[in-house]
Design an enzyme around this catalytic site. Structure first.
Site, mmCIF file in Angstrom:
data_model
loop_
_atom_site.group_PDB
_atom_site.id
_atom_site.type_symbol
_atom_site.label_atom_id
_atom_site.label_comp_id
_atom_site.label_asym_id
_atom_site.label_seq_id
_atom_site.Cartn_x
_atom_site.Cartn_y
_atom_site.Cartn_z
ATOM 1 N N CYS A 128 -4.929 -2.965 2.928
ATOM 2 C CA CYS A 128 -4.596 -2.929 4.482
ATOM 3 C C CYS A 128 -5.790 -3.280 5.411
ATOM 4 C CB CYS A 128 -3.943 -1.728 4.649
ATOM 5 S SG CYS A 128 -3.212 -1.640 6.307
ATOM 6 N N LYS A 167 -9.568 1.798 -1.953
ATOM 7 C CA LYS A 167 -9.785 1.235 -0.707
ATOM 8 C C LYS A 167 -11.104 1.586 -0.204
ATOM 9 C CE LYS A 167 -7.143 1.455 3.662
ATOM 10 N NZ LYS A 167 -5.832 1.785 4.544
ATOM 11 N N GLU A 185 0.942 -1.225 -0.106
ATOM 12 C CA GLU A 185 0.073 0.053 0.079
ATOM 13 C C GLU A 185 0.919 1.277 0.016
ATOM 14 O OE1 GLU A 185 -1.744 0.806 3.781
ATOM 15 O OE2 GLU A 185 -3.293 1.758 2.994
#
Ligand code: CDT
Length: 306
Positions: free
Chosen positions: A168, A123, A46
């Site tokens: 993440c 995300k 990331e």
């Protein structure tokens, strides 16, 4: 057999003073290392082009514009794309994206072995806080810097399989895996930056490695998919972050794991047909799932006590 040799290309810290050019040089070195290990797909972390800038707050967000990419490939990242295409290696890269309309996303792209960008993921689950919290030893202001994506979790036909992506904090939520599981995902690619010190509850600090493995191994097993989790680890601007990049099988077993918290490549040959051992038996969704009793999962956000 549908073997895919995948590499987890872990990065050590990127300091604030490190310029993009030096980072791209590191990424190319990792790519070459992965290629020498016969990898066909290289997964980077990331926000792989910069330091984890949400650890600082700025009053005017445009002061942070320089951390974001407005195009991909850009002039600075093009050498990575060129080298990957020359070697015939695909890759997955995380970066901060600033769109033409001014939206800010935490983004990952998937690039095929012939250099085509085949997928973009933004995300969904944005952790941390929206406002400056001056009492913290460091900020985790992702909710200030990034808009949560409403595009959801997709799965793409690529690398002779069904490939999904998440970033993440997404890996801690079972819904992320299941939405992709319902699209037949066979390999999920996930970059992460996970500080070892969790400010709201330090009792979790010693468990960071355990929780990282717990969520990715169970997500893999419960959905019959490989999961590739890749860290930016080590001490970055005084903040120590988890390494433990790993390649996980549909059985939930860890096939490969990094040993350091610096730049390091580990690889595994993943037979994507292995997924069917789980998808066609214990986790035969069509036969055994009961969506008619899972209504709360999509109709409700927080928990309620009746
Ligand atoms: N980058 C990222 O999502 N990190 C979070 C840190 C915990 S929330 C402060 C994670 O889930 O690993």
């Amino acid at each position: 057999m549908r073997n895919l040799n995948v590499a987890a290309a872990q990065l050590g810290p990127i300091q604030k003073s490190d310029d993009r050019k030096s980072v791209v040089t590191r990424l190319i070195e990792l790519l070459r290392d992965a290629h020498s290990k016969k990898a066909e797909l290289v997964v980077f972390p990331e926000l792989a082009l910069t330091t984890f800038f949400p650890r600082w707050f700025v009053e005017d967000i445009t002061e942070a514009d320089h951390w974001y990419e407005t195009e991909m490939p850009s002039t600075i990242t093009k050498p990575l794309f060129d080298e990957a295409k020359k070697l015939g290696v695909g890759f997955c890269l995380g970066y901060a994206e600033l769109t033409q309309s001014g939206e800010r996303f935490n983004t990952q792209i998937l690039v095929e072995r012939d250099g085509r960008v085949v997928a973009k993921y933004r995300k969904v689950h944005i952790p941390g806080h929206e406002q400056h919290e001056p009492d913290r030893p460091f900020q985790h202001a992702e909710r200030y810097y990034f808009t949560p994506s409403n595009e959801g979790f997709k799965v793409w036909s690529a690398f002779n399989g069904r490939i999904g992506m998440m970033i993440c904090n997404d890996r801690r939520w079972p819904e992320s895996y299941r939405v992709m599981g319902l699209q037949g995902v066979e390999m999920i690619l996930c970059g992460y930056n996970t500080p070892l010190h969790y400010v709201p509850d330090p009792s979790q600090d010693a468990l960071q490695g355990f929780h990282n493995a717990l969520v990715m191994q169970s997500g893999a097993y419960q959905n019959g998919t490989f999961v590739v989790g890749v860290a930016k680890g080590g001490v970055e601007e005084g903040v120590d972050s988890l390494a433990d990049s790993s390649i996980i099988a549909p059985s939930g077993e860890i096939l490969a794991k990094t040993e350091t918290n610096g730049d390091e490549v580990v690889t595994a040959v993943c037979d994507l047909d292995w997924c069917n051992n789980y998808k066609n038996t214990l986790f035969n969704f069509d036969r055994y799932r009961r969506p008619e009793v899972y209504g709360r999962i999509t109709s409700q956000r927080g928990s309620t006590i009746e």
